[in-house]
Design a protein around this motif. Sequence first.
Motif, PDB file in Angstrom:
ATOM      1  N   THR A 290       5.627  -9.389   9.997  1.00 27.37           N
ATOM      2  CA  THR A 290       6.371  -8.149  10.240  1.00 27.37           C
ATOM      3  C   THR A 290       5.448  -7.187  10.979  1.00 27.37           C
ATOM      4  O   THR A 290       4.434  -6.758  10.434  1.00 27.37           O
ATOM      5  N   ALA A 291       5.798  -6.855  12.213  1.00 31.19           N
ATOM      6  CA  ALA A 291       4.892  -6.117  13.090  1.00 31.19           C
ATOM      7  C   ALA A 291       5.416  -4.706  13.338  1.00 31.19           C
ATOM      8  O   ALA A 291       6.247  -4.482  14.216  1.00 31.19           O
ATOM      9  N   THR A 292       4.952  -3.768  12.555  1.00 27.24           N
ATOM     10  CA  THR A 292       5.334  -2.367  12.740  1.00 27.24           C
ATOM     11  C   THR A 292       4.089  -1.516  12.865  1.00 27.24           C
ATOM     12  O   THR A 292       3.164  -1.628  12.056  1.00 27.24           O
ATOM     13  N   HIS A 293       4.056  -0.669  13.887  1.00 30.24           N
ATOM     14  CA  HIS A 293       2.919   0.214  14.119  1.00 30.24           C
ATOM     15  C   HIS A 293       3.215   1.581  13.513  1.00 30.24           C
ATOM     16  O   HIS A 293       4.215   2.221  13.848  1.00 30.24           O
ATOM     17  N   ASN A 294       2.348   2.019  12.613  1.00 34.70           N
ATOM     18  CA  ASN A 294       2.500   3.324  11.983  1.00 34.70           C
ATOM     19  C   ASN A 294       1.144   3.985  11.792  1.00 34.70           C
ATOM     20  O   ASN A 294       0.146   3.311  11.540  1.00 34.70           O
ATOM     21  N   ARG A 295       1.125   5.301  11.879  1.00 39.29           N
ATOM     22  CA  ARG A 295      -0.101   6.048  11.643  1.00 39.29           C
ATOM     23  C   ARG A 295      -0.440   6.035  10.163  1.00 39.29           C
ATOM     24  O   ARG A 295       0.405   5.761   9.325  1.00 39.29           O
ATOM     25  N   TRP A 296      -1.676   6.364   9.865  1.00 39.37           N
ATOM     26  CA  TRP A 296      -2.189   6.256   8.500  1.00 39.37           C
ATOM     27  C   TRP A 296      -1.441   7.113   7.490  1.00 39.37           C
ATOM     28  O   TRP A 296      -1.341   6.761   6.314  1.00 39.37           O
ATOM     29  N   ASP A 297      -0.858   8.239   7.929  1.00 41.72           N
ATOM     30  CA  ASP A 297      -0.236   9.160   6.992  1.00 41.72           C
ATOM     31  C   ASP A 297       1.285   9.119   7.051  1.00 41.72           C
ATOM     32  O   ASP A 297       1.954  10.077   6.646  1.00 41.72           O
ATOM     33  N   VAL A 298       1.848   8.003   7.532  1.00 43.20           N
ATOM     34  CA  VAL A 298       3.297   7.885   7.609  1.00 43.20           C
ATOM     35  C   VAL A 298       3.900   8.030   6.214  1.00 43.20           C
ATOM     36  O   VAL A 298       3.330   7.579   5.218  1.00 43.20           O
ATOM     37  N   SER A 299       5.054   8.693   6.134  1.00 44.99           N
ATOM     38  CA  SER A 299       5.719   8.896   4.850  1.00 44.99           C
ATOM     39  C   SER A 299       7.228   8.739   5.029  1.00 44.99           C
ATOM     40  O   SER A 299       7.804   9.352   5.929  1.00 44.99           O
ATOM     41  N   PRO A 300       7.844   7.895   4.183  1.00 43.49           N
ATOM     42  CA  PRO A 300       7.210   7.081   3.143  1.00 43.49           C
ATOM     43  C   PRO A 300       6.436   5.910   3.752  1.00 43.49           C
ATOM     44  O   PRO A 300       6.699   5.504   4.878  1.00 43.49           O
ATOM     45  N   VAL A 301       5.514   5.389   2.982  1.00 37.02           N
ATOM     46  CA  VAL A 301       4.729   4.238   3.449  1.00 37.02           C
ATOM     47  C   VAL A 301       5.654   3.037   3.564  1.00 37.02           C
ATOM     48  O   VAL A 301       6.395   2.728   2.629  1.00 37.02           O
ATOM     49  N   PRO A 302       5.668   2.351   4.711  1.00 36.05           N
ATOM     50  CA  PRO A 302       6.558   1.195   4.879  1.00 36.05           C
ATOM     51  C   PRO A 302       6.282   0.102   3.851  1.00 36.05           C
ATOM     52  O   PRO A 302       5.135  -0.116   3.447  1.00 36.05           O
ATOM     53  N   LEU A 303       7.344  -0.569   3.428  1.00 38.34           N
ATOM     54  CA  LEU A 303       7.223  -1.641   2.447  1.00 38.34           C
ATOM     55  C   LEU A 303       6.198  -2.676   2.884  1.00 38.34           C
ATOM     56  O   LEU A 303       5.369  -3.122   2.080  1.00 38.34           O
ATOM     57  N   GLU A 304       6.234  -3.081   4.164  1.00 34.37           N
ATOM     58  CA  GLU A 304       5.340  -4.139   4.613  1.00 34.37           C
ATOM     59  C   GLU A 304       3.868  -3.720   4.532  1.00 34.37           C
ATOM     60  O   GLU A 304       2.998  -4.533   4.233  1.00 34.37           O
ATOM     61  N   SER A 305       3.570  -2.446   4.780  1.00 30.59           N
ATOM     62  CA  SER A 305       2.183  -1.986   4.691  1.00 30.59           C
ATOM     63  C   SER A 305       1.657  -2.147   3.273  1.00 30.59           C
ATOM     64  O   SER A 305       0.559  -2.672   3.043  1.00 30.59           O
ATOM     65  N   THR A 306       2.447  -1.698   2.310  1.00 31.02           N
ATOM     66  CA  THR A 306       2.035  -1.782   0.912  1.00 31.02           C
ATOM     67  C   THR A 306       1.991  -3.224   0.426  1.00 31.02           C
ATOM     68  O   THR A 306       1.028  -3.656  -0.234  1.00 31.02           O
ATOM     69  N   LEU A 307       3.021  -3.985   0.763  1.00 28.45           N
ATOM     70  CA  LEU A 307       3.123  -5.353   0.252  1.00 28.45           C
ATOM     71  C   LEU A 307       2.042  -6.252   0.831  1.00 28.45           C
ATOM     72  O   LEU A 307       1.404  -7.034   0.091  1.00 28.45           O
ATOM     73  N   TYR A 308       1.800  -6.176   2.132  1.00 24.87           N
ATOM     74  CA  TYR A 308       0.740  -6.986   2.723  1.00 24.87           C
ATOM     75  C   TYR A 308      -0.618  -6.633   2.115  1.00 24.87           C
ATOM     76  O   TYR A 308      -1.460  -7.511   1.874  1.00 24.87           O
ATOM     77  N   ALA A 309      -0.855  -5.354   1.857  1.00 23.42           N
ATOM     78  CA  ALA A 309      -2.116  -4.944   1.249  1.00 23.42           C
ATOM     79  C   ALA A 309      -2.256  -5.530  -0.156  1.00 23.42           C
ATOM     80  O   ALA A 309      -3.332  -6.010  -0.541  1.00 23.42           O
ATOM     81  N   GLN A 310      -1.175  -5.507  -0.923  1.00 22.92           N
ATOM     82  CA  GLN A 310      -1.221  -6.050  -2.279  1.00 22.92           C
ATOM     83  C   GLN A 310      -1.449  -7.561  -2.273  1.00 22.92           C
ATOM     84  O   GLN A 310      -2.233  -8.084  -3.080  1.00 22.92           O
ATOM     85  N   LEU A 311      -0.780  -8.256  -1.364  1.00 22.30           N
ATOM     86  CA  LEU A 311      -0.954  -9.708  -1.276  1.00 22.30           C
ATOM     87  C   LEU A 311      -2.371 -10.064  -0.828  1.00 22.30           C
ATOM     88  O   LEU A 311      -2.986 -11.001  -1.361  1.00 22.30           O
ATOM     89  N   ALA A 312      -2.880  -9.328   0.141  1.00 23.66           N
ATOM     90  CA  ALA A 312      -4.243  -9.587   0.619  1.00 23.66           C
ATOM     91  C   ALA A 312      -5.264  -9.317  -0.479  1.00 23.66           C
ATOM     92  O   ALA A 312      -6.245 -10.058  -0.637  1.00 23.66           O
ATOM     93  N   THR A 313      -5.038  -8.276  -1.258  1.00 25.76           N
ATOM     94  CA  THR A 313      -5.943  -7.968  -2.359  1.00 25.76           C
ATOM     95  C   THR A 313      -5.865  -9.048  -3.426  1.00 25.76           C
ATOM     96  O   THR A 313      -6.891  -9.404  -4.049  1.00 25.76           O
ATOM     97  N   LYS A 314      -4.692  -9.598  -3.653  1.00 28.33           N
ATOM     98  CA  LYS A 314      -4.541 -10.675  -4.636  1.00 28.33           C
ATOM     99  C   LYS A 314      -5.403 -11.873  -4.258  1.00 28.33           C
ATOM    100  O   LYS A 314      -6.123 -12.431  -5.104  1.00 28.33           O
ATOM    101  N   LEU A 315      -5.368 -12.291  -2.999  1.00 24.27           N
ATOM    102  CA  LEU A 315      -6.203 -13.407  -2.568  1.00 24.27           C
ATOM    103  C   LEU A 315      -7.678 -13.032  -2.581  1.00 24.27           C
ATOM    104  O   LEU A 315      -8.536 -13.823  -3.003  1.00 24.27           O
ATOM    105  N   THR A 316      -7.988 -11.816  -2.131  1.00 28.13           N
ATOM    106  CA  THR A 316      -9.374 -11.352  -2.151  1.00 28.13           C
ATOM    107  C   THR A 316      -9.943 -11.419  -3.561  1.00 28.13           C
ATOM    108  O   THR A 316     -11.060 -11.905  -3.790  1.00 28.13           O
ATOM    109  N   ASN A 317      -9.180 -10.957  -4.531  1.00 30.66           N
ATOM    110  CA  ASN A 317      -9.630 -10.991  -5.922  1.00 30.66           C
ATOM    111  C   ASN A 317      -9.824 -12.418  -6.417  1.00 30.66           C
ATOM    112  O   ASN A 317     -10.758 -12.705  -7.183  1.00 30.66           O
ATOM    113  N   ALA A 318      -8.937 -13.313  -5.996  1.00 25.67           N
ATOM    114  CA  ALA A 318      -9.062 -14.716  -6.411  1.00 25.67           C
ATOM    115  C   ALA A 318     -10.334 -15.334  -5.851  1.00 25.67           C
ATOM    116  O   ALA A 318     -11.038 -16.089  -6.544  1.00 25.67           O
ATOM    117  N   VAL A 319     -10.636 -15.039  -4.594  1.00 28.36           N
ATOM    118  CA  VAL A 319     -11.859 -15.561  -3.978  1.00 28.36           C
ATOM    119  C   VAL A 319     -13.087 -15.030  -4.715  1.00 28.36           C
ATOM    120  O   VAL A 319     -14.018 -15.779  -5.031  1.00 28.36           O
TER     121      VAL A 319
END
Length: 305
Positions: free
Chosen positions: A171-200
């Motif tokens: 999902t390719a959406t360009h948004n500035r750092w302070d966009v409101s509300p934060v897009p679902l994909e920004s939050t979800l991708y961050a959570q998924l990436a953190t999940k794998l990072t933590n597992a590693v």
Amino acid sequence: MRPATVLLPAALAASSAAAQGVRILQTNDDGWAESYLREMHSSLLAAGHDALVSGPAENQSGTSSRDAEPEPRTEPCQFDSCAANSGPVGSNATDPRLNWVNSFPVTSLKFGFDTFAPQVWGPGAVPDLVVTGPNIGSNLWLQVPFSGTIGAAAESVKNHGVPALAFSGLTATHNRWDVSPVPLESTLYAQLATKLTNAVIASGTPYLPEGVFLSTNFPKVSSSRCSKVDDFKFVLTRINPFGFSGPDAPHCGGDTSLPTETEVVLNPTGCFVSVSVADASDKTTAPADKQAVVIEKLGDFFTCM
């Protein structure tokens, strides 16, 4: 200062509890002020990690492993995130963990190692892990060699000896750092990436075999489907189609032919995340012996298709 307490989804909270906080250097190729990178930064801090950003001053997508001395800016940074005539590098006025470099992702990473890490963590300090992305858009097969997000991960492994994880989202959406509300994909991708990072991290050091990094691609997200962390399953994959290299390490019942990341991420029947063990020297699928180490460390984290 420790980050404020943030309520995490159950799956992410569980994985963060199993991972000890470490020093993480972040960069991307879409720009230091992009929502995807900043949400990833917030997610890593919330998980207890000591995260530090050193990203390009503006969008540098498709710049691969290019490297050039940063030049003084004459115009504002991306999304007016720095003023005109701010010099070749800079930091957020109120947060020294957020830094920009007027050059390519690889150059930004180098400045993270050589300049910003000692400033924030102390003289001689280096990151335990490098995280690049999440990239805006996928990095699959023929896209991989051209990606600055991938290039920075390879740079970390090859020239700094620090393991790296590269993340990209379909999902390719360009948004500035302070966009409101934060897009679902920004939050979800961050959570998924953190999940794998933590597992590693929880798998123990060395986090990855020498000479490789993990290249992860997330599928599309929507409010009606693939909308929360628990919807997603991680699948071990290969970058290039079988036949260009192989066989793979035995996995999923002894199969020595892993699915490609393209067929996994584009699978219409589920929410599948591809995780490929990538060779930092040429950005293709790593040899079977390297894959085998990752399987031994993270095998239970992956789903078999």
